[in-house]
Write an enzyme that holds these catalytic residues in place. Structure first.
Site, PDB file in Angstrom:
ATOM      1  N   SER A 275      34.337  44.262  47.228  1.00  0.00           N
ATOM      2  CA  SER A 275      33.657  42.980  47.254  1.00  0.00           C
ATOM      3  C   SER A 275      34.963  41.996  46.836  1.00  0.00           C
ATOM      4  CB  SER A 275      32.622  43.150  46.282  1.00  0.00           C
ATOM      5  OG  SER A 275      32.975  43.101  45.045  1.00  0.00           O
ATOM      6  N   LYS A 276      34.495  40.732  46.986  1.00  0.00           N
ATOM      7  CA  LYS A 276      35.388  39.640  46.811  1.00  0.00           C
ATOM      8  C   LYS A 276      35.716  39.773  45.088  1.00  0.00           C
ATOM      9  CE  LYS A 276      37.402  35.699  47.838  1.00  0.00           C
ATOM     10  NZ  LYS A 276      38.737  35.837  47.780  1.00  0.00           N
ATOM     11  N   ARG A 277      34.492  40.033  44.422  1.00  0.00           N
ATOM     12  CA  ARG A 277      34.927  40.063  43.059  1.00  0.00           C
ATOM     13  C   ARG A 277      35.674  41.150  42.482  1.00  0.00           C
ATOM     14  NH1 ARG A 277      32.936  42.455  38.926  1.00  0.00           N
ATOM     15  NH2 ARG A 277      31.559  43.937  40.089  1.00  0.00           N
TER      16      ARG A 277
END
Ligand code: GLU
Length: 503
Positions: A275-277
């Site tokens: 995920s981007k996170r």
């Protein structure tokens, strides 16, 4: 679009044996763009380049690719260098380091690119393109509308000398493009095996020099890898699609290209995209959150491959020297590298354990923990002697993976007196004090036996006694075993806490 491009890459053969690796002393480079901070993927690229060089007595070079000045982030180069140094990656050459092939920042190498673009213009491999942004946008729009791959139509390739001079005299801005041939390039990827791809099927002639006089990534990358005598290029798989284009540029110069190896994607443990996170986790954040460099480095190698896997050997922390010695590029799998965050915690725990076994490292660990305690509990009122803090650390390694946990609420009782909230039986506890005072040994096992017989001798249920004592000693409802807690706190501190509620 991407999968369409990928489908046209021919995977010709399985990876050949490592004997095909160019055996000269390697010069590898890590070439980040200073567009942000170092993330896990970047650290993996840097680390594997470093291990590869170190394992073969070669050099690791840092090169800053800042040709896209609009994306440059202030302070990013210094931060990158700090992160690499923290991770134990030493740059033999790079900005601010020695090296005879500098400057190592692309924006300071514009003269080199000018000189080399002239070579390609003169030998007919490149040409001036005067197409406007507007025309290029129209081409793109039309292609999308008719479901074709958008690509430049190479119109300026065929301009006559007169037309070029006319446009130059009129001061029309121009860029310089490379004449792609439909010559299918083949290379033996050190990780993926044989790859052949005809770039011209999907791409129009690529820009080498922008109208502002800055080179594009593709051009600067090839020129610099050649001028810096790079022998092996190890980079993320996202660049694999560009490699055959780079090979055409090498060919146009008549240069021998380096060997290429592309590292697979990093994915979650279930194989899904990060995920981007997650992919945005900066190395700096790991550092600020109590992760040690060797723990992070080992975590990366556990997910990324490159080592002999000994079944059942479990996780072991290896030093950078050990890693370099054991590293084998042909053991890197071409399958995506799956991250298992539990392994990071395990690596950090083992790293704390390793540091505790080393005299100097353990002293630093004790000092760091003491600093954390005084910061978290400015009014700490307990023993912070080196011995006591070290005892707590030794005890804690099977329970925690970051020393920050030792100042959390759960373990706060170790450093401050608790606010007891349980109802207590003062008479019973007074008796217990006398009983404990008489104990010669105050270790966990002695205490366990003693507390059991105390509960039966005094007609109080053992769990009820434990609950009461836990509250008195730690102010908590849960936590380590009561005997364990008393052992840790020591005799005088344990008795003091019980006496405090008896009075
Ligand atoms: N500047 C590129 C990047 O940011 C380097 C790619 C390469 O290693 O060739 O990843």
């Amino acid at each position: 679009m991407r999968s369409l491009l990928m489908r046209q890459i021919l995977f010709c053969q399985k990876r050949s044996l490592c004997s095909s690796i160019n055996s000269e002393r390697p010069r590898v480079r890590f070439a980040p763009s200073p567009t942000g901070y170092l993330h896990l993927g970047g650290l993996r690229t840097a680390l594997y380049n470093y291990l590869f060089a170190k394992s073969r007595g070669g050099d690791f070079i840092l090169r800053i690719e800042d040709t896209d000045q609009t994306r440059k982030v202030e302070g990013a180069v210094e931060a990158l260098k700090t992160d690499l140094e923290w991770a134990g990656i030493e740059c033999a050459e790079g900005p601010g380091f020695n090296g005879q092939y500098g400057p190592y920042v692309q924006s300071e190498r514009l003269d080199f690119y000018q000189e080399h673009i002239s070579t390609l213009l003169e030998n007919g491999s490149a040409y001036k393109c005067f197409c406007t942004e507007r025309r290029l946008n129209i081409l793109r729009r039309d292609a999308v509308k008719s479901q074709r791959v958008p690509k430049y139509d190479n119109r300026c390739r065929n301009l006559t000398h007169e037309e070029i001079n006319e446009k130059m005299n009129a001061g029309i801005p121009h860029c310089i493009r490379f004449k792609l041939t439909s010559d299918c390039q083949y290379f033996d990827d050190l990780i993926f095996g044989g790859i052949a791809y005809d770039v011209s099927i999907n791409e129009g002639d690529p820009v080498l020099m922008k109208s502002d006089g800055f080179p594009t990534y593709h051009f600067a990358n090839v020129v610099d890898d050649h001028l810096m005598k790079i022998t092996h290029v190890l980079r993320g798989v996202e660049w694999q699609i560009s490699t055959t284009k780079h090979l055409l540029i090498y060919k146009a110069f008549g240069w021998q290209p380096p060997q290429f190896g592309h590292m697979p994607l990093i994915v979650n443990s279930d194989g899904t995209k990060l995920s981007k996170r997650q992919s945005d986790v900066k190395v700096e954040d790991y550092r600020n959150n109590g992760i040690y460099p060797l723990a992070l480095v080992n975590y990366i190698t556990l997910s990324g491959g490159g080592f002999d896997h000994v079944p059942g050997a479990g996780v072991r922390i290896k030093t950078i020297d050990d890693l370099a010695e054991e590293f084998q590029i042909d053991k890197i799998s071409s399958h995506p590298s799956r991250l298992n965050p539990d392994l990071l915690e395990e690596c950090n725990r083992l790293e704390i354990k390793r540091q505790l076994q080393d005299n100097d490292l353990s002293k630093t660990l004790v000092t760091n923990l003491k600093n954390l305690i005084t910061k978290t509990y400015p009014k700490h009122n307990l023993n912070l002697s080196e011995d006591h803090v070290k005892t707590v650390l030794d005890w804690s390694v099977s329970r925690i993976s970051r020393i920050e946990e030792l100042v959390s609420k759960k373990f706060g009782f170790l450093w401050i007196l608790p606010k007891a909230k349980t109802e207590v039986d003062q008479v019973l506890l007074a008796k217990l004090v006398t009983n404990l005072e008489n104990l010669e040994k105050f270790d966990q096992n002695t205490l366990k036996d003693n507390l059991r017989s105390f509960s039966s001798n005094n007609g109080v249920k053992f769990p009820a006694l434990m609950k009461m004592l836990r509250g008195v000693l730690s102010g908590l409802d849960e936590g380590p075993g009561v005997a364990e807690m008393m052992d840790l706190l020591g005799k005088s501190q344990s008795l003091e806490r019980i006496k405090a509620v008896v009075r």
